[in-house]
Design an enzyme around this catalytic site. Sequence first.
Site, PDB file in Angstrom:
ATOM      1  N   TRP A 283       2.458   1.304  -3.526  1.00  0.00           N
ATOM      2  CA  TRP A 283       1.038   2.212  -4.221  1.00  0.00           C
ATOM      3  C   TRP A 283       1.096   3.882  -3.970  1.00  0.00           C
ATOM      4  O   TRP A 283       1.052   4.728  -5.010  1.00  0.00           O
ATOM      5  CB  TRP A 283      -0.326   1.924  -4.015  1.00  0.00           C
ATOM      6  CG  TRP A 283      -0.749   1.016  -4.964  1.00  0.00           C
ATOM      7  CD1 TRP A 283      -0.883  -0.630  -4.009  1.00  0.00           C
ATOM      8  CD2 TRP A 283      -1.205   0.783  -5.651  1.00  0.00           C
ATOM      9  NE1 TRP A 283      -1.732  -1.278  -5.265  1.00  0.00           N
ATOM     10  CE2 TRP A 283      -1.917  -0.441  -6.289  1.00  0.00           C
ATOM     11  CE3 TRP A 283      -1.405   1.348  -7.281  1.00  0.00           C
ATOM     12  CZ2 TRP A 283      -2.325  -1.008  -7.652  1.00  0.00           C
ATOM     13  CZ3 TRP A 283      -2.327   1.464  -8.093  1.00  0.00           C
ATOM     14  CH2 TRP A 283      -2.433   0.666  -8.528  1.00  0.00           C
TER      15      TRP A 283
ATOM     16  N   ASN B 274     -11.273   2.449   2.802  1.00  0.00           N
ATOM     17  CA  ASN B 274     -10.757   1.901   1.339  1.00  0.00           C
ATOM     18  C   ASN B 274     -11.645   1.246   0.531  1.00  0.00           C
ATOM     19  O   ASN B 274     -11.671   1.697  -0.719  1.00  0.00           O
ATOM     20  CB  ASN B 274      -9.080   1.334   1.474  1.00  0.00           C
ATOM     21  CG  ASN B 274      -7.706   2.263   2.067  1.00  0.00           C
ATOM     22  OD1 ASN B 274      -8.020   3.405   2.526  1.00  0.00           O
ATOM     23  ND2 ASN B 274      -7.064   1.142   2.302  1.00  0.00           N
TER      24      ASN B 274
ATOM     25  N   GLU C  79       0.917  -1.379   0.247  1.00  0.00           N
ATOM     26  CA  GLU C  79      -0.199   0.344  -0.035  1.00  0.00           C
ATOM     27  C   GLU C  79       0.566   1.510   0.368  1.00  0.00           C
ATOM     28  O   GLU C  79       0.702   1.957  -0.296  1.00  0.00           O
ATOM     29  CB  GLU C  79      -0.762   0.075   1.361  1.00  0.00           C
ATOM     30  CG  GLU C  79      -2.078  -0.996   0.866  1.00  0.00           C
ATOM     31  CD  GLU C  79      -2.918  -0.625  -0.036  1.00  0.00           C
ATOM     32  OE1 GLU C  79      -3.654   0.547  -0.078  1.00  0.00           O
ATOM     33  OE2 GLU C  79      -3.270  -2.136  -1.150  1.00  0.00           O
TER      34      GLU C  79
ATOM     35  N   TRP D 106      -9.189   8.098  -7.676  1.00  0.00           N
ATOM     36  CA  TRP D 106     -10.448   8.578  -8.474  1.00  0.00           C
ATOM     37  C   TRP D 106     -10.654   7.938  -9.913  1.00  0.00           C
ATOM     38  O   TRP D 106     -11.019   7.407 -10.683  1.00  0.00           O
ATOM     39  CB  TRP D 106     -10.905   9.949  -7.982  1.00  0.00           C
ATOM     40  CG  TRP D 106     -12.315  10.120  -7.133  1.00  0.00           C
ATOM     41  CD1 TRP D 106     -11.680  10.427  -5.536  1.00  0.00           C
ATOM     42  CD2 TRP D 106     -13.068   9.984  -6.859  1.00  0.00           C
ATOM     43  NE1 TRP D 106     -12.178  10.264  -4.598  1.00  0.00           N
ATOM     44  CE2 TRP D 106     -13.628   9.736  -5.931  1.00  0.00           C
ATOM     45  CE3 TRP D 106     -14.047   9.865  -8.312  1.00  0.00           C
ATOM     46  CZ2 TRP D 106     -15.263  10.226  -4.862  1.00  0.00           C
ATOM     47  CZ3 TRP D 106     -15.783   9.561  -7.404  1.00  0.00           C
ATOM     48  CH2 TRP D 106     -16.093   9.721  -6.295  1.00  0.00           C
TER      49      TRP D 106
ATOM     50  N   TRP E 188     -20.598  12.780 -19.857  1.00  0.00           N
ATOM     51  CA  TRP E 188     -21.268  13.003 -17.949  1.00  0.00           C
ATOM     52  C   TRP E 188     -22.367  13.397 -18.027  1.00  0.00           C
ATOM     53  O   TRP E 188     -23.050  14.498 -18.772  1.00  0.00           O
ATOM     54  CB  TRP E 188     -20.348  13.790 -17.423  1.00  0.00           C
ATOM     55  CG  TRP E 188     -18.686  13.478 -17.565  1.00  0.00           C
ATOM     56  CD1 TRP E 188     -17.691  13.443 -17.631  1.00  0.00           C
ATOM     57  CD2 TRP E 188     -18.168  11.331 -17.155  1.00  0.00           C
ATOM     58  NE1 TRP E 188     -16.635  13.164 -17.380  1.00  0.00           N
ATOM     59  CE2 TRP E 188     -17.506  11.712 -16.855  1.00  0.00           C
ATOM     60  CE3 TRP E 188     -19.270  10.675 -16.126  1.00  0.00           C
ATOM     61  CZ2 TRP E 188     -15.898  10.596 -16.361  1.00  0.00           C
ATOM     62  CZ3 TRP E 188     -18.047   9.608 -15.693  1.00  0.00           C
ATOM     63  CH2 TRP E 188     -16.792   9.602 -16.500  1.00  0.00           C
TER      64      TRP E 188
ATOM     65  N   TRP F 273     -15.950  11.973 -12.508  1.00  0.00           N
ATOM     66  CA  TRP F 273     -14.860  11.947 -11.320  1.00  0.00           C
ATOM     67  C   TRP F 273     -14.366  13.096 -10.762  1.00  0.00           C
ATOM     68  O   TRP F 273     -13.805  12.844  -9.508  1.00  0.00           O
ATOM     69  CB  TRP F 273     -13.991  10.760 -12.127  1.00  0.00           C
ATOM     70  CG  TRP F 273     -12.903  11.625 -13.273  1.00  0.00           C
ATOM     71  CD1 TRP F 273     -12.606  11.118 -14.471  1.00  0.00           C
ATOM     72  CD2 TRP F 273     -11.636  12.690 -12.489  1.00  0.00           C
ATOM     73  NE1 TRP F 273     -11.591  11.548 -15.261  1.00  0.00           N
ATOM     74  CE2 TRP F 273     -11.247  12.678 -14.031  1.00  0.00           C
ATOM     75  CE3 TRP F 273     -11.292  12.394 -11.677  1.00  0.00           C
ATOM     76  CZ2 TRP F 273     -10.013  13.453 -14.095  1.00  0.00           C
ATOM     77  CZ3 TRP F 273      -9.676  13.428 -11.660  1.00  0.00           C
ATOM     78  CH2 TRP F 273      -9.048  13.599 -13.084  1.00  0.00           C
TER      79      TRP F 273
END
Length: 436
Positions: free
Chosen positions: A262, A325, A259, A366, A290, A343
């Site tokens: 990341w 998460n 993590e 996102w 959108w 987003w």
Amino acid sequence: MSSDKISIFWFRRDLRFEDNTALYYALKDKHPVLPLFIFDRNILDDLDNTKDARVTFIYDTVKAMHNQLAEKRVSMLVNYGKPKEVYQELIKKYNIAAVYTNRDYEPYAKERDETIEKLLAEHDIEFNTFKDQVIFEKDEILSNSGDFYKVFTPYKKAWLEKFKKTELNTLSSALSFENWHKTKANSMLSLQDMNFERSDIEIPKNEIDDQLIKKYEEARDYPAREGTSRLGVHLRFGTISIRKLVEEILKVSDTFLSELIWREFYMQILHHNPQVVDKAFKPKYDKISWRNNEDEFQRWCEGKTGYPIVDAGMRELNTIGYMHNRVRMITASFLTKHLLIDWRWGEAYFASKLLDYELANNNGGWQWAAGSGVDAQPYFRIFNPYSQTDKFDKDREYIKKWVPEVDTDDYPEPMVDHKEARERALKVYKKAVSNS
């Protein structure tokens, strides 16, 4: 102006005395060090909430540091203003030989630092920056072709290979040094001086729980469990050292280390692609039509969508400045796929609420959910909130905690049918992607 030369150490995202790289080297230099923190009006003036929990957390942390230094007869300068204007005044008041600080990689921070470096250079003042908030930064992890990685797995492999050859040297506490600029302690600003009020949101403790980290892999996906460290806010503001954290977790959890990798993966993506702040990493996804229905967005923000797992996540976020998460992925997928809302709207809302908000991580997460980002889930993968609930909150403990009215007439019907929303999203996404 005082005739004695000093150095300034500028605290930013490194609010600690322990293992603080730039502070350590500043105090080892020949000039006494004057510590500085700036409550940056370029950032604070854009915040809508005068009870922002992050501002309260920063304030309390800086105040505690200010008091610790006062015991050593060291005055910590705490300013509220725009950095360039603050430095213009400091240059008039002090004979500054150098400014020391740790690097920040977000676009605003880089622009700010370029401005300050230019100003200091005009007065023959050194600007010394150091790596501190990451293990590897910028261009330290590159592919064999010399390019940045766009897929996480090979990046992680390269990261781990380089890490094997790297020594983690944690540095002495700055409070053990005597090379501070000693003066009469100045008074501390109040929150009211900055037009903020105290937030009552509780900040998680800055503690590394070995037992929790040992069970991290098996517990992290279940929002009703205490399965995550909640250390994100401390990494964000540097109240914990990344090196100390990595040292500890290496003993107990490879999954937790992943993590943190990341986090650095998304940071290098932002460094090499600053356009992702407001554009899709994959340009064709900027052609999505959108719907951007404002009423539907508001229902999502308030946790009134009629989808219990989504609503639980949004209410958790709104109440304590945190969201589990797994639920972050579900709520983001719901907004972008079920409601076809951009987003960027969701990212901005999370940015306004999350205690652990980091631009690179938030943006990367996102865009991953929307399918538009680096190493993102395919656009046709759409989370089913019901099956996600069955898998990760089977007994509805998390849902019942945050949506107590879930099984009553007070709870709204689903604002959109899952199957219909999925088919609509696939049609809209496919059109955007195939026309590119």
